[in-house]
Design an enzyme around this catalytic site. Structure first.
Site, PDB file in Angstrom:
ATOM      1  N   ASP A  32       0.848  -1.189   0.000  1.00 53.13           N
ATOM      2  CA  ASP A  32       0.000   0.000   0.000  1.00 53.13           C
ATOM      3  C   ASP A  32       0.886   1.243   0.000  1.00 53.13           C
ATOM      4  OD1 ASP A  32      -1.753   2.204   1.069  1.00 53.13           O
ATOM      5  OD2 ASP A  32      -3.204   0.576   1.074  1.00 53.13           O
ATOM      6  N   GLN A  96     -13.918   3.226   1.297  1.00 50.97           N
ATOM      7  CA  GLN A  96     -13.421   2.739   0.012  1.00 50.97           C
ATOM      8  C   GLN A  96     -13.154   3.936  -0.889  1.00 50.97           C
ATOM      9  OE1 GLN A  96     -15.993  -0.023  -2.074  1.00 50.97           O
ATOM     10  NE2 GLN A  96     -14.412  -0.526  -3.559  1.00 50.97           N
ATOM     11  N   VAL A  98     -11.033   3.423  -3.921  1.00 54.61           N
ATOM     12  CA  VAL A  98     -10.857   2.882  -5.267  1.00 54.61           C
ATOM     13  C   VAL A  98     -11.936   1.829  -5.464  1.00 54.61           C
ATOM     14  CG1 VAL A  98      -9.323   1.680  -6.865  1.00 54.61           C
ATOM     15  CG2 VAL A  98      -8.369   3.283  -5.189  1.00 54.61           C
ATOM     16  N   HIS A 102     -10.784  -4.856  -3.393  1.00 52.34           N
ATOM     17  CA  HIS A 102      -9.448  -5.178  -2.910  1.00 52.34           C
ATOM     18  C   HIS A 102      -9.508  -5.444  -1.418  1.00 52.34           C
ATOM     19  CE1 HIS A 102      -9.940  -0.814  -2.585  1.00 52.34           C
ATOM     20  NE2 HIS A 102      -9.034  -0.819  -1.615  1.00 52.34           N
ATOM     21  N   HIS A 104      -7.257  -5.554   2.232  1.00 49.74           N
ATOM     22  CA  HIS A 104      -6.084  -5.026   2.930  1.00 49.74           C
ATOM     23  C   HIS A 104      -5.625  -6.054   3.957  1.00 49.74           C
ATOM     24  CE1 HIS A 104      -6.861  -0.667   1.890  1.00 49.74           C
ATOM     25  NE2 HIS A 104      -8.064  -1.173   1.700  1.00 49.74           N
TER      26      HIS A 104
END
Length: 123
Positions: A32, A96, A98, A102, A104
């Site tokens: 990240d 969120q 993006v 996904h 993390h």
């Protein structure tokens, strides 16, 4: 006109460089760029069929399971398999930024279960 590529699609396509930790046919794992813990990586499916988790359907079951298996594999690879937090933000109000599903992995930081809601304005 097609939607513009997400930043993750640009990373997957090689348009933006990233520190790649892992890659297979279905997913990539990158560090990240704004880490929230000493270990903070993103598991990103190579397809953007699922902008957020609530958009997933039964057709995505295999991919979703694969992403969780990748999380376990990467946690072992990074040596954090005994203590890590796995997060999926769903929607802007949940953090969120993006809209390309996904996960993390955050680790090497002490987490308290009571801290989960603190960032959301809950006690």
């Amino acid at each position: 006109m097609a939607n513009p590529k997400t930043i993750f699609e640009k990373v997957i396509d090689g348009d933006i460089s990233s520190e790649k930790i892992y890659e297979d046919d279905l997913a990539i794992v990158i560090k990240d760029i704004n880490p929230q813990a000493p270990t903070h990586v993103l598991i990103i499916p190579k397809t953007n069929e699922i902008p957020k988790l609530s958009d997933a359907t039964k057709d995505h079951q295999t991919l979703l399971g694969h992403l969780l298996l990748v999380a376990g594999k990467i946690s072992r690879q990074l040596g954090v398999d005994e203590a890590f937090r796995l997060i999926i933000n769903n929607g802007a109000a949940a953090g969120q930024t993006v809209f390309h599903l996904h996960l993390h992995i955050l680790a090497n930081k002490s987490f308290d279960e009571r801290s989960i809601g603190n960032d959301l304005g809950h006690d």
